[in-house]
Design a protein around this motif. Structure first.
Motif, PDB file in Angstrom:
ATOM      1  N   LEU A 184      58.289  10.274 154.271  1.00 54.28           N
ATOM      2  CA  LEU A 184      59.538  10.231 153.496  1.00 54.28           C
ATOM      3  C   LEU A 184      60.198  11.603 153.580  1.00 54.28           C
ATOM      4  O   LEU A 184      59.692  12.586 153.061  1.00 54.28           O
ATOM      5  CB  LEU A 184      59.235   9.861 152.047  1.00 54.28           C
ATOM      6  CG  LEU A 184      60.416   9.684 151.097  1.00 54.28           C
ATOM      7  CD1 LEU A 184      61.341   8.571 151.540  1.00 54.28           C
ATOM      8  CD2 LEU A 184      59.921   9.410 149.674  1.00 54.28           C
ATOM      9  N   LEU A 185      61.336  11.670 154.275  1.00 51.27           N
ATOM     10  CA  LEU A 185      62.006  12.961 154.469  1.00 51.27           C
ATOM     11  C   LEU A 185      62.864  13.323 153.281  1.00 51.27           C
ATOM     12  O   LEU A 185      63.073  14.482 152.970  1.00 51.27           O
ATOM     13  CB  LEU A 185      62.930  12.916 155.692  1.00 51.27           C
ATOM     14  CG  LEU A 185      62.345  12.982 157.086  1.00 51.27           C
ATOM     15  CD1 LEU A 185      63.469  13.067 158.097  1.00 51.27           C
ATOM     16  CD2 LEU A 185      61.410  14.174 157.233  1.00 51.27           C
ATOM     17  N   GLU A 186      63.410  12.250 152.652  1.00 51.46           N
ATOM     18  CA  GLU A 186      64.349  12.498 151.557  1.00 51.46           C
ATOM     19  C   GLU A 186      64.452  11.256 150.700  1.00 51.46           C
ATOM     20  O   GLU A 186      64.509  10.147 151.211  1.00 51.46           O
ATOM     21  CB  GLU A 186      65.719  12.813 152.163  1.00 51.46           C
ATOM     22  CG  GLU A 186      66.804  12.952 151.143  1.00 51.46           C
ATOM     23  CD  GLU A 186      67.355  14.364 151.056  1.00 51.46           C
ATOM     24  OE1 GLU A 186      66.892  15.238 151.794  1.00 51.46           O
ATOM     25  OE2 GLU A 186      68.245  14.574 150.221  1.00 51.46           O
ATOM     26  N   SER A 187      64.443  11.458 149.403  1.00 54.39           N
ATOM     27  CA  SER A 187      64.611  10.345 148.487  1.00 54.39           C
ATOM     28  C   SER A 187      65.515  10.835 147.373  1.00 54.39           C
ATOM     29  O   SER A 187      65.228  11.829 146.725  1.00 54.39           O
ATOM     30  CB  SER A 187      63.234   9.948 147.957  1.00 54.39           C
ATOM     31  OG  SER A 187      63.379   9.069 146.882  1.00 54.39           O
ATOM     32  N   ASP A 188      66.638  10.151 147.202  1.00 53.57           N
ATOM     33  CA  ASP A 188      67.623  10.593 146.220  1.00 53.57           C
ATOM     34  C   ASP A 188      68.315   9.347 145.677  1.00 53.57           C
ATOM     35  O   ASP A 188      69.228   8.820 146.304  1.00 53.57           O
ATOM     36  CB  ASP A 188      68.620  11.527 146.926  1.00 53.57           C
ATOM     37  CG  ASP A 188      69.725  12.001 145.981  1.00 53.57           C
ATOM     38  OD1 ASP A 188      69.632  11.767 144.760  1.00 53.57           O
ATOM     39  OD2 ASP A 188      70.700  12.599 146.495  1.00 53.57           O
ATOM     40  N   GLY A 189      67.844   8.824 144.562  1.00 53.00           N
ATOM     41  CA  GLY A 189      68.370   7.566 144.025  1.00 53.00           C
ATOM     42  C   GLY A 189      68.179   6.467 145.054  1.00 53.00           C
ATOM     43  O   GLY A 189      67.075   6.286 145.568  1.00 53.00           O
ATOM     44  N   PRO A 190      69.273   5.788 145.418  1.00 55.66           N
ATOM     45  CA  PRO A 190      69.137   4.681 146.376  1.00 55.66           C
ATOM     46  C   PRO A 190      68.953   5.147 147.825  1.00 55.66           C
ATOM     47  O   PRO A 190      68.672   4.330 148.701  1.00 55.66           O
ATOM     48  CB  PRO A 190      70.461   3.923 146.227  1.00 55.66           C
ATOM     49  CG  PRO A 190      71.432   4.936 145.719  1.00 55.66           C
ATOM     50  CD  PRO A 190      70.650   5.919 144.904  1.00 55.66           C
ATOM     51  N   LEU A 191      69.120   6.434 148.075  1.00 53.63           N
ATOM     52  CA  LEU A 191      69.004   6.932 149.454  1.00 53.63           C
ATOM     53  C   LEU A 191      67.555   7.283 149.796  1.00 53.63           C
ATOM     54  O   LEU A 191      66.905   8.048 149.079  1.00 53.63           O
ATOM     55  CB  LEU A 191      69.887   8.174 149.655  1.00 53.63           C
ATOM     56  CG  LEU A 191      69.740   8.897 150.998  1.00 53.63           C
ATOM     57  CD1 LEU A 191      70.208   8.030 152.164  1.00 53.63           C
ATOM     58  CD2 LEU A 191      70.491  10.230 150.992  1.00 53.63           C
ATOM     59  N   GLU A 192      67.071   6.707 150.890  1.00 52.96           N
ATOM     60  CA  GLU A 192      65.726   7.042 151.382  1.00 52.96           C
ATOM     61  C   GLU A 192      65.797   7.252 152.883  1.00 52.96           C
ATOM     62  O   GLU A 192      66.385   6.427 153.588  1.00 52.96           O
ATOM     63  CB  GLU A 192      64.751   5.897 151.097  1.00 52.96           C
ATOM     64  CG  GLU A 192      64.411   5.758 149.633  1.00 52.96           C
ATOM     65  CD  GLU A 192      63.425   4.616 149.378  1.00 52.96           C
ATOM     66  OE1 GLU A 192      63.245   3.764 150.266  1.00 52.96           O
ATOM     67  OE2 GLU A 192      62.853   4.606 148.276  1.00 52.96           O
ATOM     68  N   VAL A 193      65.207   8.339 153.349  1.00 54.59           N
ATOM     69  CA  VAL A 193      65.184   8.608 154.787  1.00 54.59           C
ATOM     70  C   VAL A 193      63.733   8.831 155.220  1.00 54.59           C
ATOM     71  O   VAL A 193      63.043   9.687 154.668  1.00 54.59           O
ATOM     72  CB  VAL A 193      66.038   9.849 155.154  1.00 54.59           C
ATOM     73  CG1 VAL A 193      66.074  10.049 156.667  1.00 54.59           C
ATOM     74  CG2 VAL A 193      67.446   9.738 154.598  1.00 54.59           C
ATOM     75  N   TYR A 194      63.290   8.035 156.174  1.00 55.41           N
ATOM     76  CA  TYR A 194      61.908   8.104 156.657  1.00 55.41           C
ATOM     77  C   TYR A 194      61.865   8.501 158.123  1.00 55.41           C
ATOM     78  O   TYR A 194      62.802   8.226 158.884  1.00 55.41           O
ATOM     79  CB  TYR A 194      61.236   6.727 156.561  1.00 55.41           C
ATOM     80  CG  TYR A 194      61.039   6.225 155.167  1.00 55.41           C
ATOM     81  CD1 TYR A 194      59.837   6.439 154.497  1.00 55.41           C
ATOM     82  CD2 TYR A 194      62.052   5.517 154.516  1.00 55.41           C
ATOM     83  CE1 TYR A 194      59.651   5.964 153.211  1.00 55.41           C
ATOM     84  CE2 TYR A 194      61.876   5.045 153.232  1.00 55.41           C
ATOM     85  CZ  TYR A 194      60.672   5.270 152.579  1.00 55.41           C
ATOM     86  OH  TYR A 194      60.497   4.791 151.309  1.00 55.41           O
ATOM     87  N   ARG A 195      60.745   9.084 158.506  1.00 55.93           N
ATOM     88  CA  ARG A 195      60.560   9.450 159.907  1.00 55.93           C
ATOM     89  C   ARG A 195      59.126   9.184 160.318  1.00 55.93           C
ATOM     90  O   ARG A 195      58.215   9.399 159.522  1.00 55.93           O
ATOM     91  CB  ARG A 195      60.885  10.932 160.070  1.00 55.93           C
ATOM     92  CG  ARG A 195      60.233  11.571 161.289  1.00 55.93           C
ATOM     93  CD  ARG A 195      60.818  12.899 161.587  1.00 55.93           C
ATOM     94  NE  ARG A 195      60.258  13.971 160.753  1.00 55.93           N
ATOM     95  CZ  ARG A 195      60.713  15.215 160.757  1.00 55.93           C
ATOM     96  NH1 ARG A 195      61.737  15.549 161.510  1.00 55.93           N
ATOM     97  NH2 ARG A 195      60.151  16.129 160.000  1.00 55.93           N
ATOM     98  N   SER A 196      58.927   8.718 161.548  1.00 53.85           N
ATOM     99  CA  SER A 196      57.560   8.783 162.073  1.00 53.85           C
ATOM    100  C   SER A 196      57.534   9.703 163.276  1.00 53.85           C
ATOM    101  O   SER A 196      58.473   9.727 164.079  1.00 53.85           O
ATOM    102  CB  SER A 196      56.984   7.414 162.406  1.00 53.85           C
ATOM    103  OG  SER A 196      57.939   6.542 162.867  1.00 53.85           O
ATOM    104  N   CYS A 197      56.485  10.512 163.356  1.00 50.08           N
ATOM    105  CA  CYS A 197      56.395  11.479 164.439  1.00 50.08           C
ATOM    106  C   CYS A 197      55.898  10.782 165.692  1.00 50.08           C
ATOM    107  O   CYS A 197      54.849  10.157 165.673  1.00 50.08           O
ATOM    108  CB  CYS A 197      55.481  12.636 164.050  1.00 50.08           C
ATOM    109  SG  CYS A 197      56.290  13.713 162.867  1.00 50.08           S
ATOM    110  N   LEU A 198      56.693  10.866 166.739  1.00 45.16           N
ATOM    111  CA  LEU A 198      56.326  10.214 167.996  1.00 45.16           C
ATOM    112  C   LEU A 198      56.727  11.121 169.147  1.00 45.16           C
ATOM    113  O   LEU A 198      57.864  11.596 169.209  1.00 45.16           O
ATOM    114  CB  LEU A 198      57.065   8.868 168.094  1.00 45.16           C
ATOM    115  CG  LEU A 198      56.804   8.043 169.343  1.00 45.16           C
ATOM    116  CD1 LEU A 198      55.392   7.480 169.358  1.00 45.16           C
ATOM    117  CD2 LEU A 198      57.821   6.892 169.447  1.00 45.16           C
TER     118      LEU A 198
END
Ligand code: 16C
Length: 245
Positions: free
Chosen positions: A48-62
């Motif tokens: 989880l890179l960022e979580s701010d209310g309804p905003l969520e940004v995820y990343r997987s390292c590849l």
């Protein structure tokens, strides 16, 4: 809502406006179907890179051949816009420079493949200390029921040669938007009642040398920034206009 979601997930996309004989026709159909089916994809195991209310940004390292291609998946819900409006502002070049900060110059339309499909050439800002990047991709918009999707995907078909000193990024990006309908299923006439769920996914291969730590740091900062800036722009742009499906 859950049953209508699974119905949509199971449905085939309506056929698009591109000539079936066109060399990109099959690829566009296949790639778009994959993105369409990714609605509601799990983020399990992703960072989880960022979580701010309804905003969520995820990343997987590849990593692929020593290059970071880290898939990104972001979700957001915004009030005051419909799915169609948000997707249109992502796809239509008329709005691009208003929200896209990574470009060095305006996108170039290499070809109009259909009324819903463009072939684009974009040149990006140089990210120190790496070479400047460009990308050549088809960009397609598709609408079905309350969901609208845009897919941007790199291709070699119709691509101009690479300018010296530049490197070509490979991207596979989608933005899927769904209008949340209130009880009764009618589009509200009040913007305050209108909500749009967004799912953005990106896979970008740098296409040449770039220090992984720099890429990861820039990505961590820029994807959340893009989600906020773009969605904020959409809400602002339409706030005085009547709602449309
Ligand atoms: O999806 C987005 N935009 C679309 C329309 O333009 C389209 C473009 C996708 C390209 C995304 C990668 C851009 C990398 C640019 C290179 C560095 C510029 C840095 C400038 C900082 C102000 O689908 C929205 C895209 C949101 C992009 C967030 C930036 C992510 C950087 C990740 C690094 C990628 C590798 C760069 C190799 C040097």
């Amino acid at each position: 809502a859950a049953s209508s979601m699974s119905l949509l997930r199971a449905s085939r996309l309506p056929s698009h406006g591109l000539d079936p004989e066109h060399p990109l026709s099959q690829e566009i159909a296949t790639v778009c179907q994959q993105h369409w089916d990714s609605w509601g994809a799990s983020t399990e195991g992703m960072e989880l890179l960022e979580s701010d209310g309804p905003l969520e940004v995820y990343r997987s390292c590849l990593e692929q051949e020593g290059a970071a291609v880290d898939p990104i998946l972001a979700r957001h819900t915004v009030t005051g816009v419909s799915a169609r409006e948000v997707a249109e502002m992502f796809w239509n070049l008329q709005y691009r420079l208003d929200w896209e900060r990574t470009l060095d110059s305006a996108p170039i339309v290499l070809d109009t493949l259909a009324s819903d499909t463009l072939l684009l050439h974009q040149i990006y800002k140089r990210l120190w200390p790496t070479a400047q990047r460009d990308s050549v991709f088809w960009s397609h918009i598709r609408h079905a029921e309350q969901r609208t999707m845009v897919v941007n995907c790199s291709t070699e078909v119709g691509a101009p040669p690479l300018a010296s000193g530049r490197q070509r990024m490979q991207l596979n990006v989608s933005l899927i938007c769904e209008t949340e309908l209130p009880e009764g299923g009618r589009l509200p006439t009040e913007r305050s009642q209108l909500r749009c769920r967004m799912q953005y996914s990106a896979r970008v291969h740098p296409g040449g040398w770039a220090p992984m730590a720099v890429l990861r740091q820039v990505a961590k900062r820029e994807y959340p920034r893009f989600m906020r800036r773009f969605s904020g722009y959409c809400v602002d742009r339409v706030k005085h206009m009547p709602t449309r499906a």
